[in-house]
Design an enzyme around this catalytic site. Structure first.
Site, short mmCIF file in Angstrom:
data_model
loop_
_atom_site.label_atom_id
_atom_site.label_comp_id
_atom_site.label_asym_id
_atom_site.label_seq_id
_atom_site.Cartn_x
_atom_site.Cartn_y
_atom_site.Cartn_z
N GLU A 14 3.28 0.75 3.05
CA GLU A 14 4.55 0.99 3.75
C GLU A 14 4.27 1.45 5.18
O GLU A 14 4.86 2.43 5.65
CB GLU A 14 5.39 2.03 2.99
CG GLU A 14 5.99 1.50 1.72
CD GLU A 14 6.95 2.51 1.06
OE1 GLU A 14 6.78 3.72 1.26
OE2 GLU A 14 7.85 2.07 0.32
N GLU A 48 7.91 -2.73 -5.16
CA GLU A 48 8.31 -1.45 -5.77
C GLU A 48 9.78 -1.53 -6.11
O GLU A 48 10.64 -1.31 -5.25
CB GLU A 48 8.09 -0.26 -4.81
CG GLU A 48 6.65 0.13 -4.58
CD GLU A 48 6.51 1.46 -3.83
OE1 GLU A 48 7.54 2.11 -3.54
OE2 GLU A 48 5.37 1.84 -3.53
#
Ligand SMILES: *[C@@H]1O[C@H](CO)[C@@H](O)[C@H](O)[C@H]1NC(C)=O
Ligand SMILES: *[C@@H]1O[C@H](CO)[C@@H](O)[C@H](O)[C@H]1NC(C)=O
Ligand SMILES: *[C@@H]1O[C@H](CO)[C@@H](O)[C@H](O)[C@H]1NC(C)=O
Length: 649
Positions: free
Chosen positions: A192, A271
């Site tokens: 991320e 995710e």
């Protein structure tokens, strides 16, 4: 078979057959095993065949090894065909150049177990992982090496240590790649990164090149970013496949954002959140299973590959959990249940069965039954007795003396507690204002060993009224509640990070004593010498220095587990009447407890750390134990979890 009498001929025949079979197997592997992105057809190809994964996250470092196979099997039995896990640098290199791949850190065995359970692996190497872990999985000692280190950037002082770590890690990973006969089909670069303000493309390119060099040209590399252009633009690395992450709700917009960066190739949600993380003092997070199932179904209907984060959250044992700093400082509890399909104790929940019903529309369910929930047991009360206080232990420990207070990192202290002490050199007003303006994270203040009060980063309370005379000792025990794991402030130094003032005058000449709470060997030594020192003097809790209720003290006890074959079983530890601290069972640190603040009330105790017969307990209570009355000095093992207790207003 009946006619054969010479068994040795039979044995040789079998041996030859095995050899021949083994060889052809190896040849097939080396020539056929491939995993690639088929851009033209928006899919993955595994061994040349269209492939889509339904994956789940399980972190090896959050489940004890004796439970790995059980959790992986249960995930496979829900129709999932892949495992996703992070690799946690801070655990594998707890001190510079000192590596640990044993027990709960035996990554290779974990990945091979996944392969044996018919799961391929999606590996997220880091170096940064977030994951609600201390400093997002970066080693705290980076901040000792260079206080001004720009983490997650091309700062050479940071990259040096990343390169050294990857030089150890990647050779362990390479033989486990799919093309080499192992389970790993994809490898994630950074994590991320688009959510981190640095946006340093020299860094992300360096990471890509490092992984390519170590793992070769064939393995599919990918990144994961939030499902918005704002995240992807700094997260995208040329030559690395961009994927997105998002929870239930609108699935169109995040995939559209992904398509701006990957116009062709399989859709991937790396995710997908079936639940969410918790913070101390905030209600337990849950997500409705039907809502989770709906978007899951929708994504799979689009042929997307999906990873569920978490499929099984497990436990942040010891002092490994991290904190968030989003407006205010919020520490994460010990449980990482995540409201996932498998509970913290590994039991299939209602959500498990609902998700399994969706999965089976898209992938075949393996034959056989889902393993049942493990039995739980109420082992009842375990009595404890005081062992001595932090103040009694501190003279036995090494200390550092400096004019100004220094941080945990400067002290090379990973986590836990540090005692800061100085002597008041001058007369002060009565009362005077003591300011501990940037305590990380919680300070217990004492004047001549009398508890004065607390300062708290969570509550943004940094001042207290102090009445003291010259030559009184000012002691501040500072607790790290876990380093920040997400956002721009992951360089989260612990301890006293600024000077302590009284009515504006800075206190000087500090003695600092780190408590060895992260290393059981060193803690055992310290407790041994503490007992030797106190020998002959019966320890009464009211005599323990600290809070009036016997805080900042160690307590020990034991409990018996029946010796028949149905034991040990999983159990849950309740600390009613205790306030805040740490607990060890058989020298294994279960983690932090704080039942009055919640939402976690009980700690999960996996059967794998228990044994038949006598088991030991050690508690370090920071604030107030129930032990002033010896008969109420106990904890209780029950057969039901409680992670959704009430929280303060
Ligand atoms: C493996 O490769 C061989 C030779 O290229 C081929 O004959 C065989 O069908 C392949 N096997 C699989 C499972 O793709
Ligand atoms: C999903 O893949 C199948 C098989 O390749 C294809 O027929 C179908 O059109 C795809 N669906 C979508 C929504 O792309
Ligand atoms: C799963 O699907 C079956 C029928 O296919 C149904 O009987 C069962 O109730 C479903 N279970 C859940 C938990 O939705």
């Amino acid at each position: 078979m009946r006619g054969i009498t010479n068994t040795s001929i039979l044995c040789i025949f079998y041996l030859l057959a095995l050899l021949a079979f083994g060889r052809s197997n190896v040849q097939e592997r080396s020539s056929n095993k491939s995993f690639v992105i088929d851009y033209n057809n928006n899919q993955f190809l595994k061994d040349g065949q269209p492939f889509r994964y339904i994956s789940g996250s399980i972190h090896y470092f959050r489940v004890i090894p004796s439970d790995w196979r059980d959790r992986l099997k249960k995930m496979r039995m829900a129709g999932f065909n892949a495992l996703q896990t992070y690799v946690e640098w801070s655990s594998h290199e707890p001190e510079p150049g000192m590596y640990d791949f044993n027990d709960i850190l035996d990554l290779e065995t974990f990945l091979k177990t996944a392969q044996e359970e018919d799961l391929v692996v999606i590996l997220r190497l880091g170096p940064f992982i977030d994951a609600e872990r201390d400093m997002g999985g970066l080693p705290y000692w980076l901040l000792h090496k260079n206080q001004d280190m720009r983490l997650r950037s091309s700062d050479p002082s940071y990259l040096t240590y990343v390169d050294e770590w990857f030089a150890v890690l990647l050779p362990k990973i390479k033989p486990l790649l799919y093309e080499n006969g192992g389970p790993i089909i994809m490898v994630q670069v950074e994590n991320e990164y688009g959510s981190y303000p640095a946006c340093d493309f020299a860094y992300t390119s360096h990471m890509r090149n490092l992984v390519r060099k170590g793992l070769g040209d064939n393995v599919v590399l990918f990144t994961t970013d939030g499902g918005g252009v704002g995240y992807l633009k700094c997260g995208k690395i040329p030559g690395v496949y961009s994927t997105v992450d998002f929870g239930p709700g609108d699935i169109t917009k995040p995939f559209e954002a992904m398509r701006l960066f990957e116009p062709q190739g399989p859709l991937v949600n790396s995710e997908y959140y079936p639940g969410w993380l918790d913070h101390w003092g905030a209600p337990h997070s849950t997500r409705d299973a039907k809502v989770v199932a709906k978007s899951f179904d929708d994504m799979l209907a689009m042929n997307a590959s999906v990873n569920m984060y978490m499929f099984h959250g497990g436990t942040s044992f010891g002092l490994s959990s991290g904190s968030n700093l989003d407006g205010s400082f919020q520490a994460c509890p010990t449980s990482y249940d995540y409201d996932a399909p498998l509970s913290e104790a590994g039991d299939p929940t209602e959500k498990y069965w609902i998700i399994r019903n969706i999965t089976k529309k898209y992938l075949p369910l393996p034959s056989g039954d889902v393993p049942p929930a493990s039995p739980k047991y109420s082992y009842g009360r375990a009595h404890l007795a005081p062992l001595g206080s932090v103040f009694q232990m501190s003279p036995l420990l090494q200390s550092v003396t400096q004019k100004w207070p220094i941080t945990f990192e400067q002290l090379l202290m990973p986590n836990g507690l540090v005692l800061y002490e100085t002597v008041l050199p001058f007369r002060i007003a009565d009362p005077a204002r003591m300011s501990i303006s940037d305590v990380h994270d919680r300070g217990y203040v004492f004047v001549d060993s009398q508890f004065l009060g607390m300062v708290s980063r969570e509550q943004k309370m940094y001042d207290l009224a102090v009445s003291a005379l010259p030559n009184h000792t000012i002691s501040i025990i500072v607790e790290s509640q876990g380093r920040v794991c997400f956002g721009s402030e992951i360089n989260d130094f612990k301890g006293l990070t600024t000077n302590v003032t009284i009515n504006g005058y800075s206190l000087e000449n500090w003695k600092m004593v780190p408590l060895p709470l992260t290393n059981m060997t060193r803690l055992s030594y310290a407790l041994h010498y503490l007992q030797k020192k106190l020998k002959g003097n019966q320890v009464h809790p009211e005599r323990l220095m600290g809070t009036p209720k016997g805080g900042m003290s160690f307590y020990k006890g034991s409990f018996i587990i029946p010796s028949n074959d149905s034991h040990p079983q999983d159990t849950f530890l309740y600390l009613d009447g205790w306030r805040k601290g740490l607990v060890w069972v058989n020298d294994f640190c279960l983690g932090r407890y704080w039942p009055e603040v919640g939402p976690q009330v009980a700690l999960y105790v996996p059967r794998g750390i228990l044994k038949k017969g006598s088991n030991t307990l050690l508690v370090l209570e920071f604030e107030a134990s129930p032990c002033l009355i010896p008969s109420s000095c106990f904890v209780t093992f029950k057969d039901t979890p409680k992670i959704d207790g009430s929280t303060p207003k």
